[in-house]
Design a protein around this motif. Sequence first.
Motif, PDB file in Angstrom:
ATOM      1  N   UNK A 109      64.614  46.715  53.557  1.00 24.42           N
ATOM      2  CA  UNK A 109      64.144  47.689  53.848  1.00 24.42           C
ATOM      3  C   UNK A 109      64.214  48.904  52.953  1.00 24.42           C
ATOM      4  N   UNK A 110      65.211  48.553  52.141  1.00 22.27           N
ATOM      5  CA  UNK A 110      65.475  49.790  51.152  1.00 22.27           C
ATOM      6  C   UNK A 110      64.130  50.326  50.232  1.00 22.27           C
ATOM      7  N   UNK A 111      63.898  51.436  50.095  1.00 21.01           N
ATOM      8  CA  UNK A 111      62.823  51.979  49.249  1.00 21.01           C
ATOM      9  C   UNK A 111      62.993  51.730  47.681  1.00 21.01           C
ATOM     10  N   UNK A 112      62.029  51.325  47.084  1.00 25.04           N
ATOM     11  CA  UNK A 112      62.184  51.262  45.580  1.00 25.04           C
ATOM     12  C   UNK A 112      62.565  52.537  44.888  1.00 25.04           C
ATOM     13  N   UNK A 113      62.099  53.457  45.591  1.00 27.52           N
ATOM     14  CA  UNK A 113      62.523  54.949  45.015  1.00 27.52           C
ATOM     15  C   UNK A 113      63.842  55.388  45.338  1.00 27.52           C
ATOM     16  N   UNK A 114      64.190  55.065  46.450  1.00 26.77           N
ATOM     17  CA  UNK A 114      65.590  55.295  46.788  1.00 26.77           C
ATOM     18  C   UNK A 114      66.583  54.378  45.858  1.00 26.77           C
ATOM     19  N   UNK A 115      66.322  53.195  45.693  1.00 26.50           N
ATOM     20  CA  UNK A 115      66.994  52.407  44.834  1.00 26.50           C
ATOM     21  C   UNK A 115      67.178  53.052  43.409  1.00 26.50           C
ATOM     22  N   UNK A 116      65.928  53.483  42.844  1.00 29.37           N
ATOM     23  CA  UNK A 116      66.130  53.953  41.535  1.00 29.37           C
ATOM     24  C   UNK A 116      66.978  55.311  41.593  1.00 29.37           C
ATOM     25  N   UNK A 117      66.943  56.010  42.588  1.00 30.08           N
ATOM     26  CA  UNK A 117      67.681  57.260  42.543  1.00 30.08           C
ATOM     27  C   UNK A 117      69.328  57.029  42.499  1.00 30.08           C
ATOM     28  N   UNK A 118      69.539  56.020  43.223  1.00 29.32           N
ATOM     29  CA  UNK A 118      70.734  55.436  43.485  1.00 29.32           C
ATOM     30  C   UNK A 118      71.337  54.904  42.030  1.00 29.32           C
TER      31      UNK A 118
END
Lengths: 455, 466
Positions: A109-118
């Motif tokens: 459920x992790x969003x792609x955008x959140x992953x990129x930020x991380x």
Amino acid sequence: MPYDVTALRSRLEAIVGPDHVAAGTEANSPLAVDGVVPALSVRPGTQDEVSKVVAACSAAGAAMIPRGGGTAMGIGNRPSRADAVILLDRLDRVVEFDPANLCITVEAGVRLGALQEKIASDGEVLPIDPPDDEKVTMGGLVAANQSGPSRLLYGTARDFVLGMRVVLPDGERVHCGGRTIKNVSGYDMNKLFIKSFGTLGIVTEVTVKLLPAPVMRAGVVGLFPTLSQATAAVTRTLESFLLPEALDLLDPAAMDLLAPRLELGAPGGAHGVAVALAGSRSTVERQARDFETLFRAEGARVVPLPEARTVSAWSSIRNVFGLLPPAPSRVVCKISVPIDKGGAMLGAAGADGKALGLQTAVFAHAGSGVVWAAFVLGGRPSEETVTGLQRSLEALRQRAAAAGGSLVLCEAPPALKARMDAWGAPPPGLSVMKRIKSEYDPRALCSPGRYLGGM
Amino acid sequence: MARKELVEALRKIVGKTNVLDSLVDMQLYQYDAYLEERRPDAVVFVHSTEEVSGVVKVCNEHGAPFVPRGGGTNLSGGTIPARGGVVLEMIRMNKLLEVDKASLRARVQPGMFNLELGTALAPHGYQYMPDPASQKAATMGGNVAENSGGPHCFKYGVTTNHVMGMTVVLPDGEIAEIGGKAPDTPGYDLCGIFVGSEGTFGICTEVVVRIVRLSEGVKTMLAIYDSIERGSEAVSAIVAAGMVPATLEMMDQLVIQAVEQSIHCGLPLDCATVLIIEVDGLKDDLEEQCKAIADICTTHGAREVRVAKDDAERAMLWAGRRGAFGAVARLAPSYLVCDGTVPRTALPQVLRKVAEVGKKYDLKIPNVFHAGDGNLHPLILFDWRDKEQKIRVMKAGTEILELCVQLGGTISGEHGVGLEKMDAMKLCFSDADIRSQVALKRAVDPKDLANPGKMFPVTAEVACAV
Ligand SMILES: Cc1cc2nc3c(=O)[nH]c(=O)nc-3n(C[C@H](O)[C@H](O)[C@H](O)COP(=O)(O)OP(=O)(O)OC[C@H]3O[C@@H](n4cnc5c(N)ncnc54)[C@H](O)[C@@H]3O)c2cc1C
């Protein structure tokens, strides 16, 4: 198969807690899948809960449809049944980020955008850029093999997934692949679940490889008076040594939508070719110069995208359909053809829209053979309009098929889906696909009817 | 007699001379580059998709297992007919059918050697990226079936990232075109699961591959180290600095010495290890990249970094690397090639432990590996005539795989499971994981005729045959 909704509901509540189970009875619920309203929606909070939820649905004989960010729920046929929608947005934990090995493991459920930020904080990037990346979940990205412009240089989710965990249709938890970039231990099971659209089980965890973020980005847009000039520029690019990250071809309608955001001035009916450049300063600057020359030689007016504006410009380009009226009043299809046939398909789709008097926008990942076309039907399209569009799409589909490709309906109002298969004629190997489906999901409980060939 | 009828039926399909059944011939086909042997009942030379389909149908009628064979260079027993039956010799289907520059695809028959494809594409200005060190003798069909890697896969990915479509003859003889020149074919990714299936899903009779423009520039360098640990640290440091070289290969002292004896490519005999690093792409920043990499190598203890000054010097370095397995044959009558992977940063640790395993079992273990990928190939030297030594070799091999798994890696990076690692599958997969893989085999090959008796632990494999 009838099942006892009340009994299932209390079983699910016992697994995930009553707050995370809801009836899905509203007609306009965003959880409806192509107009089919599920009896229940359930939001498991851990991978283990997903497994238990699936096992409970399976025991009850209830049909399940997994849902991530909801951005690809329009792809496929109307489900033959939808008893429980399984929402995966609570699975939003980063399991392990290993920057030194360029690899991250996250829940589905992790969003792609959140992953990129991380990962950006460690100077890394996952070069997969579908539209709506702030909404797209990693599970959905994988299940639909969604991609964007930069597939030209890097490929798709299929090329980045190293491993995953999957809950099979009976609730059993398995893992595929691993976390090293080379791995041939057993079958490449990742490939089985990538692009399976939730028909073989539910992806609960994904491990992807990452790349170091480029030092610099820039872009160039060429505005070409004719389609043939634009496609000539695409061809010249592919023949050159140049290595753009993305090479998108945009029809005049798409250019009109983008002109203000890209600060292009009046596009004046031009076709656009946009390139994204990434890498070291010397290679990016050299390519920017070379593309300006190359585009001009094919008759274009050239607008460079400076470093500061490149990222937002490309976000606008891949989200260009976001500038059109939203679903359900529009039809979006993806046409996949050999690379050299993309330009002609783009032209044909645009011409069809015009002939039908519909607002239309078409763009292509021109170095990859992927064409995206959107047709706006409006609130209450006449029977005639729907029939006309259906005919056009079927003709486009035939043309794509003749070139060895396909046309897939990615968004369409139920009225159109009722008359037209979302996937087209099944590809060769359907018999094997059906055996695979019945091996993993013998009672057809996972997203039944949505996939091709009635699966 | 069943075998006689089988041979007769096969001859009806491909003609008399294209079926071998004499004892001598069967002995020639009873082994490959791995260590075990088993004789087939017949060997068939095939020339077209239709012939392959005909042969497979005959096998179905006779309940005979069948095994496709390319160059026979696989290192896991993939081409050994574990249950007898028919070996399909693919080597005559070796044509380049089409180079479609406009759609960046080529269509090849499976018997073509990987290197031949590269050589044929170069004059057009294109290349096929996966480049197993065995490329002179390994076929495209074998590459597909093993999902082969090679030095350049660090930057460009392995076979599966470059195969876009295939014509396959499924285990029941049906011919299917899966994937193709167009991307994203609707339906399950049959092409994706076929790659790496080691001949157990049927036979590939045509491959559609992605071709890539030749790079504008290439630079190859050699970093020389007195400590293998420092060398492997440098590998991680280069990647951590945000560099993506095309290759990051390593050889240790024993391998270097063997290579120098056989190829004379100018490697220093007294160093502990060398790294072969190549950068490619647009020419503008290659100097810059070389310099940055050389600096990192030096900071991490390289005693010298040499940049190949011309194509001839580059070719020399690569001849040395590609010839490494062959050269090591000078060191002992036999060796077992291990093929584990670990996350890159675990390389120094795993190399130390491999050395300990060598000491424990009193075995010499030279190392040559795709360092950038964390893919190590310890080569355990032995003498096949010494039964007791062979037992120690097998134990050492298993221990090395266990180490790889403990460090977050896996049991095979590129050589496949075949007969060799059936039991080792249990090191990295649960029973449920393995059952889910067996389910796929059952779906594709319900009669268990395509290269049976491979890939899964024997217990799981029995379940396969239902
Ligand atoms: C010196 C040496 C160096 C090597 N270096 C590398 C390396 O760098 N990277 C790497 O990945 N591997 C390497 N290998 C391993 C080996 O070369 C590869 O696995 C190669 O791809 C095998 O090709 P082949 O044609 O020899 O296949 P074979 O050994 O003939 O067959 C391998 C498997 O493929 C199946 N098969 C063959 N043809 C077909 C077909 N048409 N359809 C379906 N299945 C088929 C066979 O049944 C078998 O299971 C090396 C081997 C040696 C001996």
